[in-house]
Design a protein around this motif. Structure first.
Motif, PDB file in Angstrom:
ATOM      1  N   GLU A 189      -8.128  97.972 141.115  1.00  0.00           N
ATOM      2  CA  GLU A 189      -6.954  98.124 141.358  1.00  0.00           C
ATOM      3  C   GLU A 189      -5.805  97.523 141.623  1.00  0.00           C
ATOM      4  OE1 GLU A 189      -3.303 101.484 141.507  1.00  0.00           O
ATOM      5  OE2 GLU A 189      -5.650 102.393 141.252  1.00  0.00           O
ATOM      6  N   GLY A 190      -4.966  97.118 141.823  1.00  0.00           N
ATOM      7  CA  GLY A 190      -3.796  95.754 142.398  1.00  0.00           C
ATOM      8  C   GLY A 190      -4.740  95.009 142.846  1.00  0.00           C
ATOM      9  N   TRP A 191      -5.349  94.053 141.852  1.00  0.00           N
ATOM     10  CA  TRP A 191      -6.519  92.788 142.388  1.00  0.00           C
ATOM     11  C   TRP A 191      -5.359  91.819 142.562  1.00  0.00           C
ATOM     12  CZ3 TRP A 191      -7.985  89.087 139.540  1.00  0.00           C
ATOM     13  CH2 TRP A 191      -6.955  88.857 138.116  1.00  0.00           C
ATOM     14  N   ALA A 192      -4.695  91.999 141.087  1.00  0.00           N
ATOM     15  CA  ALA A 192      -4.072  90.981 141.070  1.00  0.00           C
ATOM     16  C   ALA A 192      -2.675  90.884 142.254  1.00  0.00           C
ATOM     17  CB  ALA A 192      -3.771  90.778 139.411  1.00  0.00           C
ATOM     18  N   GLY A 193      -2.316  91.700 142.297  1.00  0.00           N
ATOM     19  CA  GLY A 193      -1.204  91.778 143.645  1.00  0.00           C
ATOM     20  C   GLY A 193      -1.790  91.037 144.483  1.00  0.00           C
ATOM     21  N   ARG A 194      -3.393  91.083 145.281  1.00  0.00           N
ATOM     22  CA  ARG A 194      -3.571  90.669 146.188  1.00  0.00           C
ATOM     23  C   ARG A 194      -3.569  89.428 145.926  1.00  0.00           C
ATOM     24  NH1 ARG A 194      -6.390  96.102 145.362  1.00  0.00           N
ATOM     25  NH2 ARG A 194      -8.058  94.999 144.553  1.00  0.00           N
ATOM     26  N   VAL A 195      -4.247  88.744 144.767  1.00  0.00           N
ATOM     27  CA  VAL A 195      -5.184  87.621 144.958  1.00  0.00           C
ATOM     28  C   VAL A 195      -3.054  87.388 144.812  1.00  0.00           C
ATOM     29  CG1 VAL A 195      -4.721  85.452 142.886  1.00  0.00           C
ATOM     30  CG2 VAL A 195      -6.344  87.749 143.394  1.00  0.00           C
ATOM     31  N   ARG A 196      -2.263  87.186 144.162  1.00  0.00           N
ATOM     32  CA  ARG A 196      -0.743  86.911 144.445  1.00  0.00           C
ATOM     33  C   ARG A 196      -0.431  87.003 145.484  1.00  0.00           C
ATOM     34  NH1 ARG A 196       1.065  89.282 140.728  1.00  0.00           N
ATOM     35  NH2 ARG A 196       1.025  88.552 139.184  1.00  0.00           N
ATOM     36  N   GLU A 197      -0.500  87.807 146.211  1.00  0.00           N
ATOM     37  CA  GLU A 197       0.144  87.355 148.229  1.00  0.00           C
ATOM     38  C   GLU A 197      -0.575  86.341 148.743  1.00  0.00           C
ATOM     39  OE1 GLU A 197      -0.697  91.225 149.759  1.00  0.00           O
ATOM     40  OE2 GLU A 197       1.110  92.235 149.006  1.00  0.00           O
ATOM     41  N   LEU A 198      -1.640  85.847 148.357  1.00  0.00           N
ATOM     42  CA  LEU A 198      -2.647  84.695 148.717  1.00  0.00           C
ATOM     43  C   LEU A 198      -2.085  83.463 148.247  1.00  0.00           C
ATOM     44  CD1 LEU A 198      -6.498  86.109 148.530  1.00  0.00           C
ATOM     45  CD2 LEU A 198      -4.787  86.240 150.455  1.00  0.00           C
ATOM     46  N   GLY A 199      -1.329  82.987 147.491  1.00  0.00           N
ATOM     47  CA  GLY A 199      -1.091  81.666 147.081  1.00  0.00           C
ATOM     48  C   GLY A 199      -0.565  81.373 146.106  1.00  0.00           C
ATOM     49  N   GLN A 200      -0.284  80.681 145.285  1.00  0.00           N
ATOM     50  CA  GLN A 200      -0.521  79.957 143.364  1.00  0.00           C
ATOM     51  C   GLN A 200      -1.480  79.723 143.407  1.00  0.00           C
ATOM     52  OE1 GLN A 200       2.169  79.646 141.297  1.00  0.00           O
ATOM     53  NE2 GLN A 200       0.436  78.583 140.096  1.00  0.00           N
ATOM     54  N   VAL A 201      -1.990  80.083 142.187  1.00  0.00           N
ATOM     55  CA  VAL A 201      -3.543  80.246 141.724  1.00  0.00           C
ATOM     56  C   VAL A 201      -3.009  78.475 140.770  1.00  0.00           C
ATOM     57  CG1 VAL A 201      -5.098  80.025 140.115  1.00  0.00           C
ATOM     58  CG2 VAL A 201      -4.200  82.232 141.506  1.00  0.00           C
ATOM     59  N   ASP A 202      -4.233  77.528 140.938  1.00  0.00           N
ATOM     60  CA  ASP A 202      -3.849  76.202 139.077  1.00  0.00           C
ATOM     61  C   ASP A 202      -4.149  77.064 138.666  1.00  0.00           C
ATOM     62  OD1 ASP A 202      -1.167  74.393 140.641  1.00  0.00           O
ATOM     63  OD2 ASP A 202      -3.471  74.951 142.541  1.00  0.00           O
ATOM     64  N   ALA A 203      -5.008  77.285 138.574  1.00  0.00           N
ATOM     65  CA  ALA A 203      -6.617  77.385 137.811  1.00  0.00           C
ATOM     66  C   ALA A 203      -7.796  78.709 137.026  1.00  0.00           C
ATOM     67  CB  ALA A 203      -7.457  76.317 137.562  1.00  0.00           C
ATOM     68  N   ALA A 204      -8.245  79.036 136.203  1.00  0.00           N
ATOM     69  CA  ALA A 204      -9.032  80.474 136.966  1.00  0.00           C
ATOM     70  C   ALA A 204     -10.319  81.113 136.311  1.00  0.00           C
ATOM     71  CB  ALA A 204      -8.087  81.972 136.733  1.00  0.00           C
ATOM     72  N   LEU A 205     -11.198  80.803 136.942  1.00  0.00           N
ATOM     73  CA  LEU A 205     -13.068  81.289 135.822  1.00  0.00           C
ATOM     74  C   LEU A 205     -12.741  82.843 135.657  1.00  0.00           C
ATOM     75  CD1 LEU A 205     -14.678  78.468 137.294  1.00  0.00           C
ATOM     76  CD2 LEU A 205     -13.383  77.971 135.716  1.00  0.00           C
ATOM     77  N   ASP A 206     -13.116  83.054 134.324  1.00  0.00           N
ATOM     78  CA  ASP A 206     -13.431  84.787 134.250  1.00  0.00           C
ATOM     79  C   ASP A 206     -14.946  84.669 134.478  1.00  0.00           C
ATOM     80  OD1 ASP A 206     -14.088  87.161 133.738  1.00  0.00           O
ATOM     81  OD2 ASP A 206     -13.891  86.853 131.231  1.00  0.00           O
ATOM     82  N   LEU A 207     -16.176  84.805 135.478  1.00  0.00           N
ATOM     83  CA  LEU A 207     -17.067  84.501 135.239  1.00  0.00           C
ATOM     84  C   LEU A 207     -18.328  86.266 135.234  1.00  0.00           C
ATOM     85  CD1 LEU A 207     -18.029  82.431 138.157  1.00  0.00           C
ATOM     86  CD2 LEU A 207     -17.162  82.125 136.332  1.00  0.00           C
ATOM     87  N   ALA A 208     -17.280  87.390 135.538  1.00  0.00           N
ATOM     88  CA  ALA A 208     -17.878  89.041 134.701  1.00  0.00           C
ATOM     89  C   ALA A 208     -17.462  89.119 133.798  1.00  0.00           C
ATOM     90  CB  ALA A 208     -16.969  89.729 136.262  1.00  0.00           C
ATOM     91  N   GLY A 209     -16.289  89.368 133.192  1.00  0.00           N
ATOM     92  CA  GLY A 209     -16.288  89.683 131.858  1.00  0.00           C
ATOM     93  C   GLY A 209     -15.546  91.047 132.012  1.00  0.00           C
ATOM     94  N   SER A 210     -14.996  91.318 132.837  1.00  0.00           N
ATOM     95  CA  SER A 210     -14.474  92.438 133.172  1.00  0.00           C
ATOM     96  C   SER A 210     -13.421  92.999 132.767  1.00  0.00           C
ATOM     97  CB  SER A 210     -14.270  92.931 135.218  1.00  0.00           C
ATOM     98  OG  SER A 210     -13.983  92.331 135.042  1.00  0.00           O
ATOM     99  N   GLY A 211     -12.738  92.453 131.377  1.00  0.00           N
ATOM    100  CA  GLY A 211     -11.168  92.528 130.916  1.00  0.00           C
ATOM    101  C   GLY A 211      -9.991  92.260 132.109  1.00  0.00           C
ATOM    102  N   VAL A 212     -10.535  91.263 132.962  1.00  0.00           N
ATOM    103  CA  VAL A 212      -9.253  90.652 133.706  1.00  0.00           C
ATOM    104  C   VAL A 212      -8.670  89.353 132.874  1.00  0.00           C
ATOM    105  CG1 VAL A 212     -10.544  91.041 135.451  1.00  0.00           C
ATOM    106  CG2 VAL A 212     -11.158  89.116 134.668  1.00  0.00           C
ATOM    107  N   ILE A 213      -8.853  89.037 131.849  1.00  0.00           N
ATOM    108  CA  ILE A 213      -8.389  87.968 131.334  1.00  0.00           C
ATOM    109  C   ILE A 213      -6.468  87.747 131.481  1.00  0.00           C
ATOM    110  CG2 ILE A 213      -7.524  86.634 129.162  1.00  0.00           C
ATOM    111  CD1 ILE A 213     -10.159  86.307 130.578  1.00  0.00           C
TER     112      ILE A 213
END
Length: 297
Positions: A189-213
């Protein structure tokens, strides 16, 4: 020889350890005495019958793709190795005491069989994902599910190329990711917000298939900047699913170079015997891996 097979598609309980005839190397192939075999999600997906389109399977079937061992039979036309050489690569039905290899390379000096068996498919996948997602030096790559084998390789290869990596994993694997050079944060819970606080994301990979697309698309701002190897529903969001392998010989060459220079190390979290192949599949399916799982013969 002893070999793991399945005679019907299904859960891990369909795996059987049987006595089988020794395979033999055909033209352009070598046979190895297997010392270790990598355990990959691909293995249990084939066992479940998930990937029949791209990889038709005839029952009964063996299991396993990655392996490391000692060459003991050389097929016609093979000139780069000889009997007694230590090699790692991809082959046929590698959960066995002997296996025919279709792609191989000599193992780097000082590398144990157990560790070597965990590299071939993992490094090929990591190189392919970095290439296909188009991330470049100076940019930031978000890796969802970064502590497993592919994630560990992606983090180290990307960092070697000057790419900043933000990796998500469980709380127990935060220090592990930092040790690989990633900026680590937890999923949940709240993981996307934590990532956003770390900076701009230029590209992303989904390696776990945990519904985060959906969140990965939101964080990058473009579905074409997101790639998945674990969520078959990714195309519903305009995200590509990468399932076709690239050049394994190139991957083995790059893995050997990186390992020899101390730039790539994927630890073996747990090893199993051939008799424990079903347990290895259960553990692989459950995820939360730190590095690799292998079967040791």
């Amino acid at each position: 020889m002893k070999k793991v097979i399945f005679t019907e598609f299904g859960g891990p309980e369909v795996l059987q350890l049987v006595d089988a005839e020794d395979p033999h190397a055909g033209p352009g192939q070598v046979r190895i005495a297997v010392r270790a075999a990598g355990v990959n999600p691909f293995d249990w997906r084939v066992r479940e019958g998930q990937v029949l389109g791209a990889h038709p399977t005839t029952l009964p079937s063996g299991v396993g793709l990655d392996a490391a061992g000692v060459v003991d039979e050389v097929g016609e036309g093979v000139t780069d190795v000889e009997v007694g050489d230590r090699v790692f690569g991809e082959g046929l039905n590698t959960y066995a005491e002997f296996a025919v290899m279709t792609v191989w390379a000599r193992m780097p000096e000082g590398l144990a069989f157990e560790e070597a068996a965990g590299y071939p498919s993992v490094v090929e996948t990591a190189l392919r994902l970095i290439r296909e997602v188009g991330v470049r030096s100076g940019e930031t790559l978000l890796v969802s599910g970064a502590s497993g084998g592919v994630g560990s390789a992606v983090v180290q290869i990307a960092r070697e190329r000057g790419i900043t990596v933000i990796g998500t994993a469980g709380a127990a694997n935060q220090d592990y990711l930092r040790g690989l050079g990633a900026i680590a944060t937890t999923y949940g819970e709240g993981w996307a917000g934590r990532v956003r606080e770390l900076g701009q994301v230029d590209a992303a990979l989904d390696l776990a298939g945990s519904g985060v697309i959906p969140e990965l698309v939101e964080l990058t701002g473009d579905p074409l900047k997101v790639l998945s190897i674990a969520d078959l529903g990714a195309p519903e969001f305009g995200v590509r699913f990468s399932g076709v392998a690239g050049s394994v010989p190139d991957a083995l060459a790059e893995a050997s170079d990186l390992i020899s220079r101390g730039k790539l190390h994927i630890p073996v979290e747990k090893s199993y015997t051939l008799a424990d192949a079903a347990t290895a599949h259960v553990d692989s399916h459950a995820g939360h891996t730190r590095g690799r799982r292998v079967i040791v013969i």
